[in-house]
Enzyme design. Structure first.
Site, PDB file in Angstrom:
ATOM      1  N   LYS A  91       9.883  65.330  59.178  1.00  0.00           N
ATOM      2  CA  LYS A  91      10.607  66.587  59.394  1.00  0.00           C
ATOM      3  C   LYS A  91      11.254  67.108  58.115  1.00  0.00           C
ATOM      4  O   LYS A  91      11.267  68.316  57.860  1.00  0.00           O
ATOM      5  CB  LYS A  91      11.678  66.408  60.469  1.00  0.00           C
ATOM      6  CG  LYS A  91      11.099  66.304  61.867  1.00  0.00           C
ATOM      7  CD  LYS A  91      12.176  66.203  62.905  1.00  0.00           C
ATOM      8  CE  LYS A  91      11.573  66.156  64.287  1.00  0.00           C
ATOM      9  NZ  LYS A  91      10.800  67.376  64.598  1.00  0.00           N
ATOM     10  N   GLY A 116      10.190  82.612  71.903  1.00  0.00           N
ATOM     11  CA  GLY A 116      10.975  82.961  70.725  1.00  0.00           C
ATOM     12  C   GLY A 116      12.191  82.082  70.542  1.00  0.00           C
ATOM     13  O   GLY A 116      12.104  80.854  70.622  1.00  0.00           O
ATOM     14  N   THR A 162      15.297  77.215  69.961  1.00  0.00           N
ATOM     15  CA  THR A 162      13.919  77.712  69.944  1.00  0.00           C
ATOM     16  C   THR A 162      13.299  77.490  71.318  1.00  0.00           C
ATOM     17  O   THR A 162      13.571  76.492  71.989  1.00  0.00           O
ATOM     18  CB  THR A 162      13.080  77.022  68.853  1.00  0.00           C
ATOM     19  OG1 THR A 162      12.948  75.639  69.157  1.00  0.00           O
ATOM     20  CG2 THR A 162      13.699  77.197  67.476  1.00  0.00           C
ATOM     21  N   ASP A 193       1.423  61.150  57.687  1.00  0.00           N
ATOM     22  CA  ASP A 193       0.887  61.166  59.050  1.00  0.00           C
ATOM     23  C   ASP A 193      -0.594  60.798  59.018  1.00  0.00           C
ATOM     24  O   ASP A 193      -1.367  61.401  58.259  1.00  0.00           O
ATOM     25  CB  ASP A 193       1.010  62.571  59.663  1.00  0.00           C
ATOM     26  CG  ASP A 193       2.459  63.006  59.851  1.00  0.00           C
ATOM     27  OD1 ASP A 193       3.350  62.146  59.799  1.00  0.00           O
ATOM     28  OD2 ASP A 193       2.675  64.218  60.064  1.00  0.00           O
ATOM     29  N   ASP A 219       9.719  72.796  62.738  1.00  0.00           N
ATOM     30  CA  ASP A 219      10.136  72.536  61.350  1.00  0.00           C
ATOM     31  C   ASP A 219      10.014  73.796  60.507  1.00  0.00           C
ATOM     32  O   ASP A 219      10.862  74.070  59.644  1.00  0.00           O
ATOM     33  CB  ASP A 219       9.283  71.421  60.731  1.00  0.00           C
ATOM     34  CG  ASP A 219       9.602  70.062  61.337  1.00  0.00           C
ATOM     35  OD1 ASP A 219      10.710  69.889  61.869  1.00  0.00           O
ATOM     36  OD2 ASP A 219       8.730  69.172  61.277  1.00  0.00           O
TER      37      ASP A 219
HETATM   38  P1  ADP Z   1       9.293  72.591  68.643  1.00  0.00           P
HETATM   39  O1  ADP Z   1       8.136  72.725  67.693  1.00  0.00           O
HETATM   40  O2  ADP Z   1      10.482  71.896  68.081  1.00  0.00           O
HETATM   41  O3  ADP Z   1       8.902  72.067  70.019  1.00  0.00           O
HETATM   42  P2  ADP Z   1       9.292  75.292  69.750  1.00  0.00           P
HETATM   43  O4  ADP Z   1       8.138  74.909  70.617  1.00  0.00           O
HETATM   44  O5  ADP Z   1      10.464  75.919  70.406  1.00  0.00           O
HETATM   45  O6  ADP Z   1       9.838  74.085  68.879  1.00  0.00           O
HETATM   46  O7  ADP Z   1       8.716  76.291  68.635  1.00  0.00           O
HETATM   47  C1  ADP Z   1       9.484  76.676  67.524  1.00  0.00           C
HETATM   48  C2  ADP Z   1       9.223  78.132  67.213  1.00  0.00           C
HETATM   49  O8  ADP Z   1       7.820  78.304  66.964  1.00  0.00           O
HETATM   50  C3  ADP Z   1       9.530  79.095  68.358  1.00  0.00           C
HETATM   51  O9  ADP Z   1      10.891  79.469  68.370  1.00  0.00           O
HETATM   52  C4  ADP Z   1       8.619  80.264  67.999  1.00  0.00           C
HETATM   53  O10 ADP Z   1       9.210  81.040  66.967  1.00  0.00           O
HETATM   54  C5  ADP Z   1       7.380  79.562  67.423  1.00  0.00           C
HETATM   55  N1  ADP Z   1       6.376  79.345  68.474  1.00  0.00           N
HETATM   56  C6  ADP Z   1       6.114  78.201  69.139  1.00  0.00           C
HETATM   57  N2  ADP Z   1       5.154  78.380  70.073  1.00  0.00           N
HETATM   58  C7  ADP Z   1       4.793  79.689  69.981  1.00  0.00           C
HETATM   59  C8  ADP Z   1       3.859  80.529  70.664  1.00  0.00           C
HETATM   60  N3  ADP Z   1       3.113  80.054  71.670  1.00  0.00           N
HETATM   61  N4  ADP Z   1       3.767  81.828  70.301  1.00  0.00           N
HETATM   62  C9  ADP Z   1       4.526  82.325  69.295  1.00  0.00           C
HETATM   63  N5  ADP Z   1       5.434  81.598  68.609  1.00  0.00           N
HETATM   64  C10 ADP Z   1       5.579  80.297  68.947  1.00  0.00           C
END
Ligand code: ADP
Length: 323
Positions: A68, A244, A239, A41, A271
């Site tokens: 990923k 959560g 997710t 990256d 990831d």
């Molecule tokens: P992606 O990165 O694929 O968009 P998510 O945004 O759902 O996925 O985030 C993946 C995981 O990271 C969540 O299920 C949670 O456990 C953690 N996470 C993401 N954002 C937060 C946050 N603001 N506070 C606490 N945990 C977070």
């Protein structure tokens, strides 16, 4: 109150493993095979993102290991799993670097092919002062990762930055649990779902696959995940960022709230969640215990800039849950 109960349950599950089997890295857990992308990256910090035809200057350029597959391999390894990586890089300095990075994390890199005449995968990420970004990915060697048919004992975890045929043949040959993180959203990936034991998606990907306008919270995610299930034994984890994650399995559905943190950089959080989950499922931990731990790992990941540098060690995850 509910969050505390989940944390205590996860802690108890891990302590039970340590008590019964010694250290988790010496236990009889399954190997975790990661089948996925390997990228370098390049992050370009700009005041404002360029519009079509415009040239802008970057104030800073940072190169980080990514993709990923590589991200999830490191997340699983730092969670204590024995990890092997199947992927492809070009015969170039970036490929050598990525192999060395993964080896440095004790990932078994013998399954990484070096392909002549094609570059290592690259992502160009422009980030403006407000944190908005534009990303261009050149898949390079990742797009040429050939199907592998040799069965591997252990758990397999794939994502969608490599050819879908390659995933299909690896799943067909797999002797163990098949985990699919169906990210990024690729409609044709639905064909893999019937051969997937555990599907992991974020709320946006779920909305895409379930063909609904949006998923806004746990109840909607559970309903959509239930409807998406390709076979009755399939488990689906969704997710939900700061809300959560949820899981549906059999007749059950659970919601594990996120660890409460102020995120600094959410790159790689998904990831991290997937890699940590794979490591814990390889220990045969049940989903109700896995989710809070994966949430804690991913929350910690949001506290550090970048993906691979931000993947937490198991001890840090346990400490965060206990605190
Ligand atoms: P992606 O990165 O694929 O968009 P998510 O945004 O759902 O996925 O985030 C993946 C995981 O990271 C969540 O299920 C949670 O456990 C953690 N996470 C993401 N954002 C937060 C946050 N603001 N506070 C606490 N945990 C977070």
């Amino acid at each position: 109150m509910a969050a505390r109960a989940w944390r205590l349950r996860a802690l108890a599950a891990t302590l039970a493993i340590v008590f019964k089997r010694g250290h988790w890295w010496e236990n009889d857990a399954m190997d975790v095979h990661i089948l996925g992308s390997i990228n370098v990256d390049t992050i370009l910090s700009v005041d404002a993102l360029p519009t079509a035809g415009e040239t802008v200057l970057a104030a800073q350029v940072t190169r980080l290991p990514g993709g990923k597959g590589a991200n999830q391999a490191v997340a699983a390894a730092r969670m204590g799993a024995r990890v092997t990586m199947t992927g492809a890089v070009g015969a170039d300095a970036d490929g050598d670097w990525m192999r060395a990075v993964l080896k440095g994390e004790e990932v078994d890199v013998r399954g990484i092919a070096t392909l002549a005449g094609v570059p290592t995968g690259a992502a160009m990420i422009a980030v403006d002062a407000a944190g908005e970004n534009q990303i261009i990915v050149a898949p390079g060697a990742n797009a040429l990762l050939a199907p592998e048919t040799a069965p591997k004992p252990g758990l397999i975890l794939a994502q969608l930055e490599i050819p879908l045929d390659t995933i299909a043949s690896a799943f067909a040959a797999s002797a163990g649990p098949r985990l699919l993180n169906a990210a990024p959203f690729i409609p044709a990936a639905c064909a893999l779902f019937a051969h997937t034991d555990l599907l992991i998606v974020n709320q946006h990907e779920l909305a895409g696959y379930a063909d609904v306008p949006a998923i806004s919270g746990p109840a909607e995610a559970i309903a959509a995940a239930r409807a998406l299930r390709a076979h009755p034994q399939q488990q689906i984890v969704v997710t939900l960022g700061g809300q959560g994650a949820v899981a549906v399995f059999g007749d059950a559905a659970i919601h594990a709230p996120a660890l409460s943190v102020t995120p600094r950089d959410t790159v790689g959080a998904g990831d991290c969640f997937c890699g940590a989950m794979a490591a814990l499922i390889a220990e045969e931990m049940d989903l109700a215990a896995v989710l809070p731990l994966a949430n804690a790992a991913a929350a910690l990941c949001t506290q550090t800039v970048g993906a691979i540098p931000a993947m937490p060690a198991r001890a840090a995850v346990m400490a965060a849950l206990a605190g």
